[in-house]
Scaffold this active site. Structure first.
Site, PDB file in Angstrom:
ATOM      1  N   LEU A 101      -8.657  -3.621 -30.441  1.00 40.29           N
ATOM      2  CA  LEU A 101      -9.281  -3.291 -31.725  1.00 40.29           C
ATOM      3  C   LEU A 101     -10.794  -3.387 -31.636  1.00 40.29           C
ATOM      4  O   LEU A 101     -11.341  -3.870 -30.628  1.00 40.29           O
ATOM      5  CB  LEU A 101      -8.758  -4.262 -32.793  1.00 40.29           C
ATOM      6  CG  LEU A 101      -7.246  -4.254 -33.033  1.00 40.29           C
ATOM      7  CD1 LEU A 101      -6.845  -5.418 -33.936  1.00 40.29           C
ATOM      8  CD2 LEU A 101      -6.807  -2.935 -33.637  1.00 40.29           C
ATOM      9  N   HIS A 106     -11.398  -8.950 -33.071  1.00 37.86           N
ATOM     10  CA  HIS A 106     -10.784  -9.652 -31.946  1.00 37.86           C
ATOM     11  C   HIS A 106     -10.384 -11.076 -32.302  1.00 37.86           C
ATOM     12  O   HIS A 106      -9.266 -11.508 -32.005  1.00 37.86           O
ATOM     13  CB  HIS A 106     -11.745  -9.673 -30.751  1.00 37.86           C
ATOM     14  CG  HIS A 106     -11.866  -8.359 -30.059  1.00 37.86           C
ATOM     15  ND1 HIS A 106     -12.661  -8.163 -28.951  1.00 37.86           N
ATOM     16  CD2 HIS A 106     -11.288  -7.147 -30.305  1.00 37.86           C
ATOM     17  CE1 HIS A 106     -12.575  -6.910 -28.555  1.00 37.86           C
ATOM     18  NE2 HIS A 106     -11.748  -6.270 -29.369  1.00 37.86           N
ATOM     19  N   LYS A 124     -12.684  -7.061 -23.853  1.00 36.80           N
ATOM     20  CA  LYS A 124     -14.018  -7.674 -23.877  1.00 36.80           C
ATOM     21  C   LYS A 124     -14.918  -6.928 -24.872  1.00 36.80           C
ATOM     22  O   LYS A 124     -14.679  -5.735 -25.139  1.00 36.80           O
ATOM     23  CB  LYS A 124     -14.625  -7.703 -22.480  1.00 36.80           C
ATOM     24  CG  LYS A 124     -14.867  -6.307 -21.858  1.00 36.80           C
ATOM     25  CD  LYS A 124     -16.155  -5.680 -22.342  1.00 36.80           C
ATOM     26  CE  LYS A 124     -16.177  -4.191 -22.144  1.00 36.80           C
ATOM     27  NZ  LYS A 124     -17.128  -3.511 -23.032  1.00 36.80           N
TER      28      LYS A 124
END
Length: 387
Positions: A101, A106, A124
């Site tokens: 997403l 996150h 990341k």
């Protein structure tokens, strides 16, 4: 490496063969949050060629989009609409969740997935700031679950080979480092891409910065201080960086420069010719230089150039190290999935990215944005992305 071997390796890397699922051990069933462009390479294709992994479910904000995505990638269960993400997280048949997403979501969905007892791979940067990162890994530790920030180069043999060269002192101690990661984002991504939205965790350093930063941390076995930084914002924006230049100091004495750019200038006469990407990282040492080209996606193609002050220059490529599990055609994401499953099953992975690695890197990213007064503290994502 002849051309036929390269073509064959790339064919398998980008379209891996399907591995028969192991009948003798439990399968790790994944659910995917977000029908994203990155998920096929990051988790769906690697799962095909892992005997202990299968993709069980997909969730997207739009049920129709989720269904179309599921048909394309042969995913059996579909969730969407209001509450779709939570429905997937609550699914008792899902053991682990891949989160692709927008950055600003996150932390929220990692916490929710961990609370539901799921292991998590989160794209990341793992969060918007170091405080959220600490919360996420504290929750994982409390629940005795595996949480991994998906920075895939850490698991590829190319980066391990660079570390071997640095650690064996062939070139002596590191004296400085320089990295440049730029893309022609105006063509590669649409104008409304999440990378360009502040409230979704956008910005060039949030998107591209973790790659060179984490390579440098790994090679020096240290975390830097931020000496200075300079940002150029996107047109009509005062919050989203289009380009970031930062100077860091590793291990108290090693200067390093990182430049990331979402809109590379052209080259040639009047800079009219397009430049799609620039992905170089150079390590200056007492006895020569070490340089890698394409550290973000080394499994596609890379070069490691060693130039000693005394001796002959050489170029290496490393897709598999002797004694390691894996195949030359494995993508960095496939190596990453191997390590994740090993952790879930309480085996020892060949490589790992620890909670401390992710927390320390996020502290550096925080410090960079603080230096340029673009504080990356996206507490509230837009309603359009909340479920």
């Amino acid at each position: 490496m002849n051309l036929l071997n390269v073509i064959n390796r790339l064919r398998k890397t980008t379209n891996p063969p399907t591995e028969a699922k192991s009948a003798g051990s439990s399968i790790v069933h994944f659910g995917i949050l977000g029908a994203s462009r990155i998920a096929p390479d990051a988790i769906i294709k690697p799962a095909r060629c892992h005997e202990e992994v299968c993709i069980k479910a997909i969730a997207a904000r739009d049920l129709g989009r989720a269904a179309k995505y599921a048909r394309k990638w042969s995913i059996p269960k579909v969730y969407g609409g209001q509450g779709g993400y939570q429905d997937l997280v609550n699914d008792p048949e899902v053991d682990a969740v891949y989160i692709g997403l927008p950055n600003s979501l996150h932390c929220e969905w990692t916490i929710k997935a961990l609370s539901a007892g799921k292991h998590v791979i989160c794209d990341k940067p793992v969060a918007n700031n170091a405080n959220d990162t600490r919360r996420m890994f504290a929750m994982a530790a409390e629940k005795n679950l595996v949480l991994l920030e998906a920075w895939q180069p850490r698991f590829h043999p190319a980066l391990h080979r660079m570390k071997d060269i640095v650690d064996c002192s062939e070139l002596g101690s590191i004296t400085s480092m320089h990295a440049h990661f730029g893309i022609w984002g105006n063509v590669m991504f649409p104008g409304d891409d999440i990378r360009y939205h502040y409230d979704l965790g956008g910005g060039a350093f949030m998107d591209l910065g973790p790659y060179p930063l984490n390579v440098m941390c790994y090679l020096t076995s240290s975390n830097p201080t931020v000496e200075c930084a300079r940002a150029i914002c996107r047109p009509k924006s005062t919050q989203v960086d289009r380009r970031m230049e930062t100077r860091l100091i590793f291990a108290d004495t090693i200067p390093a420069t990182i430049i990331v750019d979402h809109a590379l200038e052209g080259w040639g006469p009047f800079r009219l010719l397009p430049r799609w990407v620039k992905i170089t990282l150079k390590v200056e040492c007492e006895g020569g230089t070490l340089e890698i080209w394409n550290y973000p996606l080394p499994s596609l193609w890379h070069t490691i150039t060693v130039t000693p002050k005394r001796g002959r220059r050489r170029v290496e490529r490393c897709y598999k190290r002797q004694g390691d599990r894996g195949e030359e055609w494995w993508s960095a994401y496939r190596y990453q999935l191997e390590a994740f499953v090993d952790k879930v099953k309480r085996r020892s992975p060949m490589a790992w990215r620890s909670a401390e690695d992710s927390i320390n890197a996020m502290q550096v990213i925080d410090a960079v944005y603080t230096k340029v007064r673009l504080i990356n503290d996206f507490q509230n994502a837009t309603d359009a992305y909340r479920m």
